[in-house]
Design an enzyme around this catalytic site. Structure first.
Site, PDB file in Angstrom:
ATOM      1  N   ARG A 314       0.849  -1.190   0.000  1.00 41.15           N
ATOM      2  CA  ARG A 314       0.000   0.000   0.000  1.00 41.15           C
ATOM      3  C   ARG A 314       0.887   1.243   0.000  1.00 41.15           C
ATOM      4  O   ARG A 314       1.644   1.471   0.942  1.00 41.15           O
ATOM      5  CB  ARG A 314      -0.915   0.022   1.234  1.00 41.15           C
ATOM      6  CG  ARG A 314      -1.886  -1.157   1.320  1.00 41.15           C
ATOM      7  CD  ARG A 314      -3.030  -1.021   0.352  1.00 41.15           C
ATOM      8  NE  ARG A 314      -3.825  -2.230   0.265  1.00 41.15           N
ATOM      9  CZ  ARG A 314      -4.865  -2.519   1.043  1.00 41.15           C
ATOM     10  NH1 ARG A 314      -5.222  -1.669   1.994  1.00 41.15           N
ATOM     11  NH2 ARG A 314      -5.537  -3.639   0.882  1.00 41.15           N
ATOM     12  N   GLU A 316       0.641   4.242   0.817  1.00 44.24           N
ATOM     13  CA  GLU A 316      -0.004   5.279   1.622  1.00 44.24           C
ATOM     14  C   GLU A 316       1.065   5.977   2.456  1.00 44.24           C
ATOM     15  O   GLU A 316       1.781   5.336   3.210  1.00 44.24           O
ATOM     16  CB  GLU A 316      -1.063   4.665   2.540  1.00 44.24           C
ATOM     17  CG  GLU A 316      -2.206   3.977   1.797  1.00 44.24           C
ATOM     18  CD  GLU A 316      -3.207   3.345   2.761  1.00 44.24           C
ATOM     19  OE1 GLU A 316      -3.161   3.692   3.960  1.00 44.24           O
ATOM     20  OE2 GLU A 316      -4.007   2.508   2.321  1.00 44.24           O
ATOM     21  N   ARG A 322      -0.332   2.280  13.089  1.00 42.93           N
ATOM     22  CA  ARG A 322      -0.958   1.046  12.585  1.00 42.93           C
ATOM     23  C   ARG A 322      -0.825   0.836  11.079  1.00 42.93           C
ATOM     24  O   ARG A 322      -1.406  -0.096  10.531  1.00 42.93           O
ATOM     25  CB  ARG A 322      -2.436   1.030  12.963  1.00 42.93           C
ATOM     26  CG  ARG A 322      -3.278   2.112  12.289  1.00 42.93           C
ATOM     27  CD  ARG A 322      -4.740   1.919  12.629  1.00 42.93           C
ATOM     28  NE  ARG A 322      -5.610   2.807  11.894  1.00 42.93           N
ATOM     29  CZ  ARG A 322      -6.934   2.681  11.849  1.00 42.93           C
ATOM     30  NH1 ARG A 322      -7.519   1.701  12.504  1.00 42.93           N
ATOM     31  NH2 ARG A 322      -7.661   3.529  11.153  1.00 42.93           N
ATOM     32  N   HIS A 323      -0.071   1.696  10.397  1.00 44.89           N
ATOM     33  CA  HIS A 323       0.058   1.573   8.946  1.00 44.89           C
ATOM     34  C   HIS A 323       1.455   1.132   8.528  1.00 44.89           C
ATOM     35  O   HIS A 323       2.455   1.606   9.063  1.00 44.89           O
ATOM     36  CB  HIS A 323      -0.271   2.900   8.248  1.00 44.89           C
ATOM     37  CG  HIS A 323      -1.737   3.199   8.196  1.00 44.89           C
ATOM     38  ND1 HIS A 323      -2.360   3.987   9.131  1.00 44.89           N
ATOM     39  CD2 HIS A 323      -2.698   2.803   7.327  1.00 44.89           C
ATOM     40  CE1 HIS A 323      -3.658   4.074   8.834  1.00 44.89           C
ATOM     41  NE2 HIS A 323      -3.883   3.364   7.753  1.00 44.89           N
ATOM     42  N   GLU A 465      -9.804  -1.511  12.957  1.00 45.66           N
ATOM     43  CA  GLU A 465     -10.173  -2.427  11.869  1.00 45.66           C
ATOM     44  C   GLU A 465      -9.055  -3.424  11.575  1.00 45.66           C
ATOM     45  O   GLU A 465      -7.892  -3.056  11.456  1.00 45.66           O
ATOM     46  CB  GLU A 465     -10.457  -1.613  10.603  1.00 45.66           C
ATOM     47  CG  GLU A 465     -10.745  -2.459   9.374  1.00 45.66           C
ATOM     48  CD  GLU A 465     -10.256  -1.823   8.093  1.00 45.66           C
ATOM     49  OE1 GLU A 465      -9.794  -2.556   7.215  1.00 45.66           O
ATOM     50  OE2 GLU A 465     -10.320  -0.578   7.983  1.00 45.66           O
ATOM     51  N   SER A 468     -11.467  -6.117   6.174  1.00 44.88           N
ATOM     52  CA  SER A 468     -12.459  -5.444   5.344  1.00 44.88           C
ATOM     53  C   SER A 468     -12.932  -6.467   4.314  1.00 44.88           C
ATOM     54  O   SER A 468     -12.107  -7.131   3.678  1.00 44.88           O
ATOM     55  CB  SER A 468     -11.840  -4.225   4.663  1.00 44.88           C
ATOM     56  OG  SER A 468     -12.821  -3.528   3.931  1.00 44.88           O
TER      57      SER A 468
END
Length: 542
Positions: A314, A316, A322-323, A465, A468
């Site tokens: 990812r 991002e 948490r990423h 989360e 998903s």
């Protein structure tokens, strides 16, 4: 009247008194210096005698010769099949029996007089070892052991001996090893960038009386090989392996087949700009954001139930707790008969089985983590709690949060909802169903009863989360329409859409972030603690 002759007669007497006084002072000074010189000579003689004694001891015949030293590079020249190696945790079965061989790291080594106390570490287990000068152990061997560098790997032959008092500083508290032979397998540097003892200290900022020695996160990650040797990290990554094993075993028992999907793809699998572009010969390609499209194609190929474990990328630029830009995805997909809740319940129950497996099979690892970090027991319900997205929004509004019906949950709102759910239902794990269609990927099936929502769901642990998922669109024409709506180039996903033109059963699934599951199950504060070699926008090494 004093005459000249009289004065002349007295003068010599006066002069004689002065000389006598000077002579006494000089004699005193000389005597003092002589005493000082004598003491210095005596000291030197004593020191020389001591040195000669040591030299004599060092040059004397070494009765332990051949029983200690350094192997050099082990290049598979010898096998030593006669050596019976035992793990530290199994030493209790060898107390009072024949000598055994143990390989481990020098945790600490301290020579004191004619003895040396050494703590041997093997993974997370430690045992005290002792050498004492005697009939078979030389002073040279004790000195050699006392000078070993921390973290060096050694082989020892020793006898396991029971002890009357518990050794509190070791995991093996009821025994110690009496060393007979000791060889260095691999020598560590004398100066280490961090000390294992410091990196293992309990993370308790409220303890003002304890040693205020902390190893910061960047130092840990820069020297990850050392950092991973701490008992807590050993436990974290063994528990993480347990999550993957349980995931595989549970789904395999449910009739799932494990598949492996491409990580270099021709189009962004999730759409959007959060994708890494790579050079692919004369063209460009992308690193997969998800194995989503290939899981669906496997369902269309009649595999019915599939799962995969692999890297997910990812792009991002998120520097949060948490990423990660690369993480391990635990993905699954399955066909269903009439309602996607068949899949939702399967996934929810899979999580429940994983939680029970961790609780029952990894209690030792959980306790090891608890020794360093504050780990609150993870709570879950059986069957899992399922709430509608609209119910979650209502709970937030009752708590004073303003949020729209079709607005995605922000991170603070996710965490708040997790606390509200915990307070009301006493569970750290729950499922939120029926998310707004506008915030889900192009392949998500809309809710047939309300076009605002979709047949999609997220699952949460401690208010964050971790999965998903959704029912996927399995009709090619409808899928094409939704892809265009999201601005996706149809030509780049033509093979994906085409796979549904040959008949495809209704299906649903989800994607799980492994590192996030472990972080939240243990209640840790940063995902980098559960990624062995984390990748984020600022870290590409080691």
């Amino acid at each position: 009247m004093v005459t000249e002759n009289e004065n002349a007669t007295k003068a010599p007497n006066s002069s004689g008194n002065e000389g006598e006084t000077t002579s006494k002072k000089a004699a005193k000074k000389q005597a003092k210096e002589a005493l000082k010189a004598a003491k210095k000579a005596e000291y030197k003689a004593a020191a020389g005698k001591s040195d000669n004694g040591n030299n004599a001891a060092d040059s004397a015949e070494d009765i332990s010769a051949g029983c200690y030293g350094t192997y050099g590079i082990i290049n598979s020249k010898e096998k030593h099949e006669e050596r019976n190696f035992v793990t530290v945790v199994d030493l209790k079965d060898h107390v009072g029996k024949a000598p055994v061989w143990v390989r481990g790291r020098v945790h600490t080594s301290r020579a004191k007089g004619k003895q040396c106390f050494l703590i041997l570490r093997q993974n997370s287990s430690t045992v005290q070892c002792i050498l004492a000068v005697g009939d078979k152990i030389s002073k040279q061997m004790v000195k050699f052991a006392g000078n070993l560098n921390k973290e060096s790997i050694i082989d020892i032959e020793a006898v396991a001996v029971g002890v009357p008092t518990k050794i509190e500083s070791c995991t093996e508290q009821s025994l110690e090893l009496s060393i007979q032979q000791l060889f260095v397998v691999s020598q560590a540097k004398p100066q280490l960038p961090l000390q294992i003892e410091d990196a293992s200290r309990p993370d308790n900022p409220d303890d003002t009386e304890g040693l205020n020695i902390r190893v910061n996160q960047d130092t840990r990650l820069d020297n990850r090989v050392l950092d991973l040797r701490t008992p807590a990290n050993q436990a974290i990554f063994r528990l993480e392996a347990g999550v993957c094993r349980l995931f595989r075993d549970i789904l395999t028992a449910k009739g799932f087949t494990e598949i492996h999907t491409p990580k270099i793809i021709s189009a962004a699998s999730e759409g959007g700009a959060n994708v890494f572009t790579v050079s692919y010969f004369k063209d460009s390609a992308y690193l997969a954001q998800s194995p989503q499209l290939y899981k669906q194609m496997a369902i269309a190929a009649d595999f019915d139930k599939v799962f995969t474990v692999g890297a997910v990328f990812r792009a991002e630029d998120s520097n949060t707790h948490r990423h990660l830009t690369e993480f391990v995805g635990l993905d699954l997909e399955m066909s269903f008969k009439y309602h996607y809740h068949e899949v939702l319940h399967t996934i929810g129950n899979t999580f429940t089985d994983i939680f029970k497996g961790l609780r029952d099979q990894y209690s030792k690892e959980i306790e090891a983590v608890r020794q360093q970090y504050r780990v609150e027991p993870f709570k879950f319900l059986e069957p899992p709690l399922i709430l509608q997205f609209s119910e979650g929004v209502a709970m937030l509004r009752e708590a004073g949060v303003e949020t729209g019906d079709e607005e995605d949950l922000s991170t603070p709102n996710e965490k708040l909802l997790g606390r509200l759910v915990k307070a009301k239902y006493d569970t750290d794990f729950y499922i939120l169903d029926k998310f707004p269609l506008a915030i889900r990927p192009f392949y998500t099936m809309p809710d047939p009863n309300n076009p605002i929502y979709s047949n999609s769901y997220d699952m949460f642990m401690r208010g964050e989360e971790i999965l998903s998922g959704a029912q996927r669109i399995h009709d090619p024409d409808f899928l094409t329409e939704r892809a265009k709506h999201h601005g996706i180039d149809i030509s780049k996903i033509a093979a994906y859409i085409e796979s549904f033109r040959f008949g495809c059963p209704p299906h649903a699934g989800g994607g799980i972030g492994m590192e996030r599951v472990v972080m939240l199950y243990l209640g840790l504060d940063n995902i980098r603690k559960t990624s062995m070699f984390p990748r984020d926008p600022k870290r590409l090494t080691p």
